[in-house]
Design an enzyme around this catalytic site. Structure first.
Site, short mmCIF file in Angstrom:
data_model
loop_
_atom_site.label_atom_id
_atom_site.label_comp_id
_atom_site.label_asym_id
_atom_site.label_seq_id
_atom_site.Cartn_x
_atom_site.Cartn_y
_atom_site.Cartn_z
N HIS A 198 65.13 26.80 72.97
CA HIS A 198 65.86 26.63 74.23
C HIS A 198 67.05 25.71 73.94
O HIS A 198 67.03 24.94 72.99
CB HIS A 198 64.93 26.01 75.27
CG HIS A 198 65.45 26.08 76.67
ND1 HIS A 198 66.34 25.16 77.16
CD2 HIS A 198 65.21 26.96 77.66
CE1 HIS A 198 66.63 25.47 78.42
NE2 HIS A 198 65.95 26.55 78.75
N TYR A 199 68.07 25.77 74.75
CA TYR A 199 69.23 24.92 74.52
C TYR A 199 68.95 23.45 74.83
O TYR A 199 69.70 22.56 74.41
CB TYR A 199 70.46 25.41 75.31
CG TYR A 199 70.32 25.32 76.81
CD1 TYR A 199 70.68 24.17 77.49
CD2 TYR A 199 69.84 26.40 77.55
CE1 TYR A 199 70.55 24.09 78.88
CE2 TYR A 199 69.71 26.33 78.92
CZ TYR A 199 70.07 25.18 79.59
OH TYR A 199 69.95 25.09 80.95
N ARG A 200 67.89 23.16 75.57
CA ARG A 200 67.56 21.77 75.88
C ARG A 200 66.81 21.13 74.72
O ARG A 200 66.17 21.80 73.92
CB ARG A 200 66.70 21.70 77.14
CG ARG A 200 67.47 22.08 78.38
CD ARG A 200 66.70 21.74 79.64
NE ARG A 200 67.53 22.03 80.80
CZ ARG A 200 67.18 22.86 81.77
NH1 ARG A 200 66.00 23.46 81.73
NH2 ARG A 200 67.99 23.08 82.77
#
Length: 176
Positions: free
Chosen positions: A116-118
């Protein structure tokens, strides 16, 4: 992840490992630890800190002797992750992982994209504890082995410590 330095334009990844946990930080699975072959020229030109640290742990020699490439290890880690987690579903977790992601963008882009980008960066909690509750920050004992798997396990322990002593949470709702 261990690298030959901090600059992804000139340095390379030399060791990686991965651990999958559940949301309560229980270990579900652990990958192999991979030393990634890099050239003697690159290893001989590491800065003083990396030369001493990776020499002391034996990593430099393991890298010289390894036949694993970045592409091969990237695929092995993708295969490992896909057994446990769908793509783009989990944040990358650990200490100072923005640095790991910088190297992954350059040398393991498919793996970086699988996350995920987080991020869930333990270093953020460490910096907050230093500022808001210094005794909590000082109570974390770090071994700092600078071995990929040891560092991951240490990050999980550190996150558990902050969860127990620094983060305030409401009791879990009882099932009705």
């Amino acid at each position: 992840m261990e690298m030959t330095g901090l600059n992804p334009e000139t340095d390379r990844i030399i060791e990686v490992a991965m651990i999958i946990t559940d949301s309560d930080l229980n270990v579900l699975a652990q990958s192999e630890v991979y030393a990634i072959h890099q050239s003697d020229d690159l290893l001989d030109n590491m800065d003083e800190w990396n030369t001493a640290t990776h020499g002391r742990t034996g990593l430099t020699q393991r890298v010289r002797e390894s036949s694993h490439t970045e592409a091969e290890v990237e695929q092995k880690l993708l295969d490992f992750m896909s057994e446990w987690i769908p793509g783009r579903a989990t944040p990358m977790c650990g200490n100072s992982i923005h640095q790991d992601r910088r190297f992954m963008v350059k040398y393991m882009p498919k793996l970086e994209n699988y996350f995920h980008y987080r991020n869930l960066d333990v270093s953020t909690l460490k910096e907050l504890a230093k500022r808001w509750n210094p005794p909590i920050a000082k109570s974390v004992v770090k071994r700092g082995s600078h071995k990929a798997l040891d560092d991951i396990l240490e990050s999980i322990e550190e996150m558990r410590h902050y969860r127990e002593h620094f983060l305030i949470s409401a009791p879990k709702a009882e099932a009705q």
